[in-house]
Design an enzyme around this catalytic site. Sequence first.
Site, PDB file in Angstrom:
ATOM      1  N   GLY A   1       0.859  -1.182   0.000  1.00 37.58           N
ATOM      2  CA  GLY A   1       0.000   0.000   0.000  1.00 37.58           C
ATOM      3  C   GLY A   1       0.890   1.223   0.000  1.00 37.58           C
TER       4      GLY A   1
ATOM      5  N   ASN B   1       7.097   0.640   1.054  1.00 38.10           N
ATOM      6  CA  ASN B   1       6.157  -0.085   0.200  1.00 38.10           C
ATOM      7  C   ASN B   1       6.887  -1.181  -0.576  1.00 38.10           C
ATOM      8  OD1 ASN B   1       7.055   0.827  -2.467  1.00 38.10           O
ATOM      9  ND2 ASN B   1       6.282   2.827  -1.862  1.00 38.10           N
ATOM     10  N   ASP B   2       6.100  -2.087  -1.138  1.00 39.95           N
ATOM     11  CA  ASP B   2       6.660  -3.244  -1.836  1.00 39.95           C
ATOM     12  C   ASP B   2       7.680  -2.885  -2.909  1.00 39.95           C
ATOM     13  OD1 ASP B   2       5.473  -5.305  -0.521  1.00 39.95           O
ATOM     14  OD2 ASP B   2       3.762  -5.477  -1.885  1.00 39.95           O
TER      15      ASP B   2
ATOM     16  N   GLY C   1      -0.200  -4.946  -9.999  1.00 48.23           N
ATOM     17  CA  GLY C   1      -0.121  -3.511 -10.238  1.00 48.23           C
ATOM     18  C   GLY C   1       1.134  -3.182 -11.039  1.00 48.23           C
TER      19      GLY C   1
ATOM     20  N   GLU D   1       5.182   6.291  -8.070  1.00 51.18           N
ATOM     21  CA  GLU D   1       3.834   5.824  -8.440  1.00 51.18           C
ATOM     22  C   GLU D   1       3.615   6.010  -9.947  1.00 51.18           C
ATOM     23  OE1 GLU D   1       1.484   4.256  -6.765  1.00 51.18           O
ATOM     24  OE2 GLU D   1       2.544   4.251  -4.863  1.00 51.18           O
TER      25      GLU D   1
ATOM     26  N   CYS E   1      -7.497   3.794  -8.941  1.00 54.47           N
ATOM     27  CA  CYS E   1      -7.288   4.990  -8.122  1.00 54.47           C
ATOM     28  C   CYS E   1      -8.401   6.019  -8.330  1.00 54.47           C
ATOM     29  CB  CYS E   1      -5.940   5.624  -8.452  1.00 54.47           C
ATOM     30  SG  CYS E   1      -5.881   6.380 -10.087  1.00 54.47           S
TER      31      CYS E   1
HETATM   32 ZN   LIG Z   1      -4.520   5.125 -11.406  1.00 56.65          ZN
END
Ligand SMILES: [Zn+2]
Length: 315
Positions: A62, A101-102, A130, A151, A166
Amino acid sequence: MKVVGGLVDRMGNILARSVTQAHAEEQPSVVIDAIVETYESLLAESEINKSNLVGLGLGFPGNTNGPAGIVLESSNLPDWNNYPLRDLLSERISLPVALDNDANICAVGEYRFGAGQGVEHMCYVTFSTGYGIGIIINGQIYTGQIGTAGELGHVVIDIDGPLCTCGKRGCIMAYASGIGISRMAYERLDEAGADHLRQLVAKRQQDEAEKRIPAEWVVESAQQGDLVAQEILQTAGYYGGVGLSMIVQVLNPELIVVGGGLVKAGEWLLEPMMAALYEHTQVESRDFIQVKYWVLGDDLGVLGAAAQVFEAFEK
Ligand SMILES: [Zn+2]
């Protein structure tokens, strides 16, 4: 939420492994209990004295603010918003904890123990359910102001494109991810040329009570000659490659390491990915970029969390 743990030495050897299931992932306290259980079973199994441990590393699925040790949010679970996971966990086990985060954890893992050894500037791309990246600049993870750098999956490339998880439209991740592949498979299931995929989905969804179309089914159909499945993987790969070109244009790293479950989709996905990278990157940058695939594979989560600990607490 499954908690996968390992005890790792400085050379990147996994000395012990443990998995614990947290049955109510919406409650942070339940997840902390599962992490502590994993940690204690690793100590017990390996018979290593706690005084030899440098710390505990944690990759979280996350948005996190790694430097602040905070989970910003996790898949619409409100109790996780701004949750100070690192410090609460550190108090429970009386050890330093490194949280991120991952994608960042995986970047540090490949940098220290895998394909990125010896480079100064690299990005790790998670190409799986993702799509996201971890950025290493001058040998350090770059997390940005509040920890959300990288991101890339939520950069919009088509303002009228399909809805993303999102809430925006036309993000890279709406195409280049397991989620995107599943969406495209649903949309194209009735087309001529999707016969194999359609039959496989009908049978599997009945047998396995599965509501999604996992990317693995699309890969399997592509390998069996299903034309629509092949095109879906080509589209996912192509948009993934557009993302790679953005990395090169913006950051000019020495190396991009691509990892995640979709790497296993093979040529259907990876060839269009490389073609898109080449097509959309300016000549002067692209001749110097190296692309490698992950070498740590399914162990990357555990090794990355350990690498993060050594990077954070041994310097
Ligand atoms: Zn998005």
